[in-house]
Design a protein around this motif. Structure first.
Motif, PDB file in Angstrom:
ATOM      1  N   PHE A   9       0.582  12.878   6.394  1.00  0.00           N
ATOM      2  CA  PHE A   9       0.922  12.545   7.281  1.00  0.00           C
ATOM      3  C   PHE A   9       1.356  10.554   6.880  1.00  0.00           C
ATOM      4  O   PHE A   9       0.273  10.412   6.886  1.00  0.00           O
ATOM      5  CB  PHE A   9       1.601  12.425   8.765  1.00  0.00           C
ATOM      6  CG  PHE A   9       2.014  13.614   8.506  1.00  0.00           C
ATOM      7  CD1 PHE A   9       2.810  14.751   8.705  1.00  0.00           C
ATOM      8  CD2 PHE A   9       0.217  14.589   9.316  1.00  0.00           C
ATOM      9  CE1 PHE A   9       2.972  15.734   9.676  1.00  0.00           C
ATOM     10  CE2 PHE A   9       0.592  16.749   9.438  1.00  0.00           C
ATOM     11  CZ  PHE A   9       2.222  16.895  10.053  1.00  0.00           C
ATOM     12  N   VAL A  10       2.898  10.610   6.370  1.00  0.00           N
ATOM     13  CA  VAL A  10       3.138   9.343   5.876  1.00  0.00           C
ATOM     14  C   VAL A  10       4.290   9.069   6.804  1.00  0.00           C
ATOM     15  O   VAL A  10       5.282   9.153   6.735  1.00  0.00           O
ATOM     16  CB  VAL A  10       3.594   9.288   3.802  1.00  0.00           C
ATOM     17  CG1 VAL A  10       4.388   7.737   4.133  1.00  0.00           C
ATOM     18  CG2 VAL A  10       2.693   9.279   3.181  1.00  0.00           C
ATOM     19  N   GLY A  51       6.933  11.605   6.126  1.00  0.00           N
ATOM     20  CA  GLY A  51       6.614  12.363   6.062  1.00  0.00           C
ATOM     21  C   GLY A  51       5.816  12.972   5.529  1.00  0.00           C
ATOM     22  O   GLY A  51       4.250  12.779   6.622  1.00  0.00           O
ATOM     23  N   TYR A  52       5.261  13.937   4.623  1.00  0.00           N
ATOM     24  CA  TYR A  52       3.972  14.601   3.918  1.00  0.00           C
ATOM     25  C   TYR A  52       3.775  14.417   2.220  1.00  0.00           C
ATOM     26  O   TYR A  52       4.406  14.497   1.728  1.00  0.00           O
ATOM     27  CB  TYR A  52       3.724  16.440   4.822  1.00  0.00           C
ATOM     28  CG  TYR A  52       2.434  16.624   4.855  1.00  0.00           C
ATOM     29  CD1 TYR A  52       1.414  16.577   5.177  1.00  0.00           C
ATOM     30  CD2 TYR A  52       1.948  17.372   3.141  1.00  0.00           C
ATOM     31  CE1 TYR A  52       1.009  16.918   5.614  1.00  0.00           C
ATOM     32  CE2 TYR A  52       1.122  17.865   3.483  1.00  0.00           C
ATOM     33  CZ  TYR A  52       0.049  17.784   4.613  1.00  0.00           C
ATOM     34  OH  TYR A  52      -1.074  18.746   4.003  1.00  0.00           O
ATOM     35  N   ALA A  53       2.585  13.558   2.424  1.00  0.00           N
ATOM     36  CA  ALA A  53       2.388  13.527   1.029  1.00  0.00           C
ATOM     37  C   ALA A  53       1.001  15.027   0.522  1.00  0.00           C
ATOM     38  O   ALA A  53       0.495  15.676   1.076  1.00  0.00           O
ATOM     39  CB  ALA A  53       1.210  12.833   0.947  1.00  0.00           C
ATOM     40  N   PHE A  54       1.326  15.461  -0.620  1.00  0.00           N
ATOM     41  CA  PHE A  54       0.670  16.357  -1.558  1.00  0.00           C
ATOM     42  C   PHE A  54       0.438  16.025  -2.704  1.00  0.00           C
ATOM     43  O   PHE A  54       1.438  15.680  -3.674  1.00  0.00           O
ATOM     44  CB  PHE A  54       2.005  17.511  -1.697  1.00  0.00           C
ATOM     45  CG  PHE A  54       2.520  18.264  -0.837  1.00  0.00           C
ATOM     46  CD1 PHE A  54       1.884  19.135   0.093  1.00  0.00           C
ATOM     47  CD2 PHE A  54       4.286  17.668  -0.431  1.00  0.00           C
ATOM     48  CE1 PHE A  54       2.400  19.758   0.497  1.00  0.00           C
ATOM     49  CE2 PHE A  54       4.095  18.419   0.516  1.00  0.00           C
ATOM     50  CZ  PHE A  54       3.858  19.903   1.242  1.00  0.00           C
ATOM     51  N   VAL A  59       7.319  14.147   0.354  1.00  0.00           N
ATOM     52  CA  VAL A  59       8.338  14.712   0.830  1.00  0.00           C
ATOM     53  C   VAL A  59       8.647  13.687   2.401  1.00  0.00           C
ATOM     54  O   VAL A  59       7.792  14.454   2.812  1.00  0.00           O
ATOM     55  CB  VAL A  59       8.346  16.279   0.723  1.00  0.00           C
ATOM     56  CG1 VAL A  59       9.512  17.016   1.456  1.00  0.00           C
ATOM     57  CG2 VAL A  59       8.196  16.599  -0.668  1.00  0.00           C
ATOM     58  N   TYR A  60      10.150  13.586   2.919  1.00  0.00           N
ATOM     59  CA  TYR A  60      10.805  13.073   3.456  1.00  0.00           C
ATOM     60  C   TYR A  60      11.215  13.269   4.240  1.00  0.00           C
ATOM     61  O   TYR A  60      12.411  13.543   3.614  1.00  0.00           O
ATOM     62  CB  TYR A  60       9.984  11.205   3.533  1.00  0.00           C
ATOM     63  CG  TYR A  60      10.963  10.974   2.367  1.00  0.00           C
ATOM     64  CD1 TYR A  60      12.041  10.127   3.602  1.00  0.00           C
ATOM     65  CD2 TYR A  60      10.483  10.750   1.685  1.00  0.00           C
ATOM     66  CE1 TYR A  60      13.298  10.039   2.287  1.00  0.00           C
ATOM     67  CE2 TYR A  60      11.538  10.076   0.358  1.00  0.00           C
ATOM     68  CZ  TYR A  60      12.719   9.514   0.590  1.00  0.00           C
ATOM     69  OH  TYR A  60      13.953   8.907   0.082  1.00  0.00           O
ATOM     70  N   GLY A  61      11.757  12.992   4.993  1.00  0.00           N
ATOM     71  CA  GLY A  61      12.786  13.249   6.279  1.00  0.00           C
ATOM     72  C   GLY A  61      13.167  11.401   6.661  1.00  0.00           C
ATOM     73  O   GLY A  61      12.368  11.127   6.234  1.00  0.00           O
ATOM     74  N   THR A  62      14.320  11.160   6.873  1.00  0.00           N
ATOM     75  CA  THR A  62      14.913   9.736   7.315  1.00  0.00           C
ATOM     76  C   THR A  62      15.909   9.564   8.850  1.00  0.00           C
ATOM     77  O   THR A  62      16.772  10.441   8.327  1.00  0.00           O
ATOM     78  CB  THR A  62      15.035   8.421   5.653  1.00  0.00           C
ATOM     79  OG1 THR A  62      15.315   7.769   6.246  1.00  0.00           O
ATOM     80  CG2 THR A  62      15.914   9.430   4.925  1.00  0.00           C
TER      81      THR A  62
END
Length: 143
Positions: A9-10, A51-54, A59-62
């Motif tokens: 998670f980011v 967001g979530y890092a692959f 991929v993120y929400g803001t």
């Protein structure tokens, strides 16, 4: 500024500002030949990002605070009014790190600046809402 948490998670915070050339002109239905033009000339946001890092993809929400400076002109009156509008922003995006300090991203944002009364105190005062949907693409360099 981003921080990677456990489980990929980011979380982060982001601020931006831009000079804009957003303009809309409408005909006044009550006065033939009269137009009302509103322009947004600069704007910005301050937003949280989760967001979530692959691997190298995020991929993120803001979401957060949004502001814009706008000016409205009424042609038949030769009158204008300006204001700094404030509201909220929400959206999401995808970011790809193609090198250690470089990334590219695509992002969608919905901006809602709420209601504002133009020409307050005048007989021609009018209240209107302002919203915008934007798609942004860009490159980032991280120090």
């Amino acid at each position: 500024m981003n921080d990677q948490l456990p489980q990929n998670f980011v979380i982060g915070i982001e601020a931006d500002a831009s000079f804009d050339a957003i303009e809309d002109t409408v005909d006044d239905p009550f006065s033939a030949g009269n137009t009302v033009t509103t322009k947004i000339d600069y704007s910005g946001t301050i937003r949280a990002r989760l967001g979530y890092a692959f691997d190298r993809v995020l991929v993120y929400g803001t979401g957060g605070f949004a502001w814009a400076h706008a000016k409205t002109d009424v042609s038949v009156l030769g009158d204008s009014d300006d204001a700094t509008l404030s509201g909220w922003a929400a959206g999401g995006g995808i970011e790809y790190a193609f090198a250690d300090h470089w990334s590219v991203k695509a992002e969608f944002l919905h901006l809602d600046y709420g209601n504002h009364t133009w020409f307050a105190g005048d007989p021609w005062a009018s209240t209107a809402s302002a919203t915008a949907d934007t798609v942004r693409v860009g490159a980032n360099y991280r120090f």
